[in-house]
Motif scaffolding. Structure first.
Motif, PDB file in Angstrom:
ATOM      1  N   TRP A  81      54.862  -2.043 -10.883  1.00 21.32           N
ATOM      2  CA  TRP A  81      54.274  -2.420  -9.596  1.00 21.32           C
ATOM      3  C   TRP A  81      52.750  -2.551  -9.633  1.00 21.32           C
ATOM      4  CZ3 TRP A  81      58.598   0.966  -9.163  1.00 21.32           C
ATOM      5  CH2 TRP A  81      59.679   0.446  -8.440  1.00 21.32           C
ATOM      6  N   GLY A  82      52.112  -2.037 -10.685  1.00 22.93           N
ATOM      7  CA  GLY A  82      50.654  -2.113 -10.772  1.00 22.93           C
ATOM      8  C   GLY A  82      49.938  -0.987 -10.059  1.00 22.93           C
ATOM      9  N   ASN A  83      50.693  -0.072  -9.450  1.00 25.81           N
ATOM     10  CA  ASN A  83      50.125   1.051  -8.711  1.00 25.81           C
ATOM     11  C   ASN A  83      51.041   2.255  -8.824  1.00 25.81           C
ATOM     12  OD1 ASN A  83      47.822  -0.181  -6.906  1.00 25.81           O
ATOM     13  ND2 ASN A  83      49.538  -1.615  -6.832  1.00 25.81           N
ATOM     14  N   SER A  84      50.438   3.422  -8.833  1.00 26.87           N
ATOM     15  CA  SER A  84      51.186   4.666  -8.747  1.00 26.87           C
ATOM     16  C   SER A  84      50.598   5.456  -7.590  1.00 26.87           C
ATOM     17  CB  SER A  84      51.058   5.469 -10.041  1.00 26.87           C
ATOM     18  OG  SER A  84      51.661   6.729  -9.891  1.00 26.87           O
ATOM     19  N   TYR A  85      51.466   5.877  -6.681  1.00 30.03           N
ATOM     20  CA  TYR A  85      51.036   6.636  -5.506  1.00 30.03           C
ATOM     21  C   TYR A  85      51.713   8.000  -5.539  1.00 30.03           C
ATOM     22  CZ  TYR A  85      50.088   1.898  -3.755  1.00 30.03           C
ATOM     23  OH  TYR A  85      49.663   0.610  -3.602  1.00 30.03           O
ATOM     24  N   VAL A 148      44.106  -2.350  -4.460  1.00 32.26           N
ATOM     25  CA  VAL A 148      45.510  -2.366  -4.880  1.00 32.26           C
ATOM     26  C   VAL A 148      45.610  -3.120  -6.195  1.00 32.26           C
ATOM     27  CG1 VAL A 148      47.847  -3.107  -4.269  1.00 32.26           C
ATOM     28  CG2 VAL A 148      46.312  -2.293  -2.491  1.00 32.26           C
ATOM     29  N   GLY A 149      46.376  -2.558  -7.137  1.00 32.74           N
ATOM     30  CA  GLY A 149      46.575  -3.215  -8.417  1.00 32.74           C
ATOM     31  C   GLY A 149      47.543  -4.372  -8.334  1.00 32.74           C
ATOM     32  N   TYR A 150      47.387  -5.328  -9.245  1.00 33.63           N
ATOM     33  CA  TYR A 150      48.330  -6.438  -9.344  1.00 33.63           C
ATOM     34  C   TYR A 150      49.658  -5.928  -9.897  1.00 33.63           C
ATOM     35  CZ  TYR A 150      44.330  -9.703  -9.166  1.00 33.63           C
ATOM     36  OH  TYR A 150      43.217 -10.415  -8.810  1.00 33.63           O
TER      37      TYR A 150
END
Length: 171
Positions: A81-85, A148-150
């Motif tokens: 997803w390009g992001n970790s939350y 936000v990451g790609y």
């Protein structure tokens, strides 16, 4: 859907052996690397195993996961997803006591406000919760805006669709 009419999703992408192998290899390798917490010094840095976040990051970020499992999820989310939350759980004294992974596909909104970033997350029951920047540990990948990451799957959607197109025509 891609221009060829193939619907490419993260779940569908993981069914491709190449995507699965890459994400699994990357996440397992990164999770197995040593995790060291450092303290910045006037000149350089030093290892800081006594730091309040050391046990949380190094050993057990939450009661259900080891550090290895948590880091594997973190890297897997970034690779797909390009992001970790992660939601930061605080104790009564305001200190972090747990990091809980949040599914990137349920992060409805991340936007800049006058008070920092604001996150809107959709819970499994469909309700939405707003989280302030200090409630979320967000690791973003390559980004166009620094917020936000790609998503690698979104960015490579046409290439991910090709093996699925080939498997369709062979059937």
């Amino acid at each position: 859907p891609t221009a060829a009419g193939v619907n490419v999703t993260v779940g569908g992408s993981l069914r491709l052996a190449a995507v699965w192998a890459c994400v699994r290899g990357l996440s397992q390798t990164m999770a197995s690397l040593p995790l060291v917490v450092y303290e910045r010094m006037e000149r350089g840095k030093r290892r800081a195993p006594e730091h309040p976040l050391y046990e949380l990051l190094h050993s057990q970020p939450n009661p259900l996961m080891t550090s290895y499992e948590w880091r594997q999820v973190l890297v897997g989310h970034q690779a797909l997803w390009g992001n970790s939350y992660n939601e930061i759980e605080l104790n009564g004294a305001g200190r972090p006591v747990a990091l809980w992974p949040l599914r990137p596909d349920r992060m409805i909104e991340v936007r800049r406000t006058a008070n920092g970033l604001r996150y809107v997350y959709e819970l499994p029951d469909g309700n939405r919760v707003a989280l302030a920047e200090d409630q979320v540990f967000h690791v973003r990948g390559l980004s166009g805006d620094g917020v936000v990451g790609y998503s690698p799957i979104t960015m490579t959607r046409p290439a991910v669709a090709v093996p699925r197109l080939k498997s369709r025509s062979a059937s």
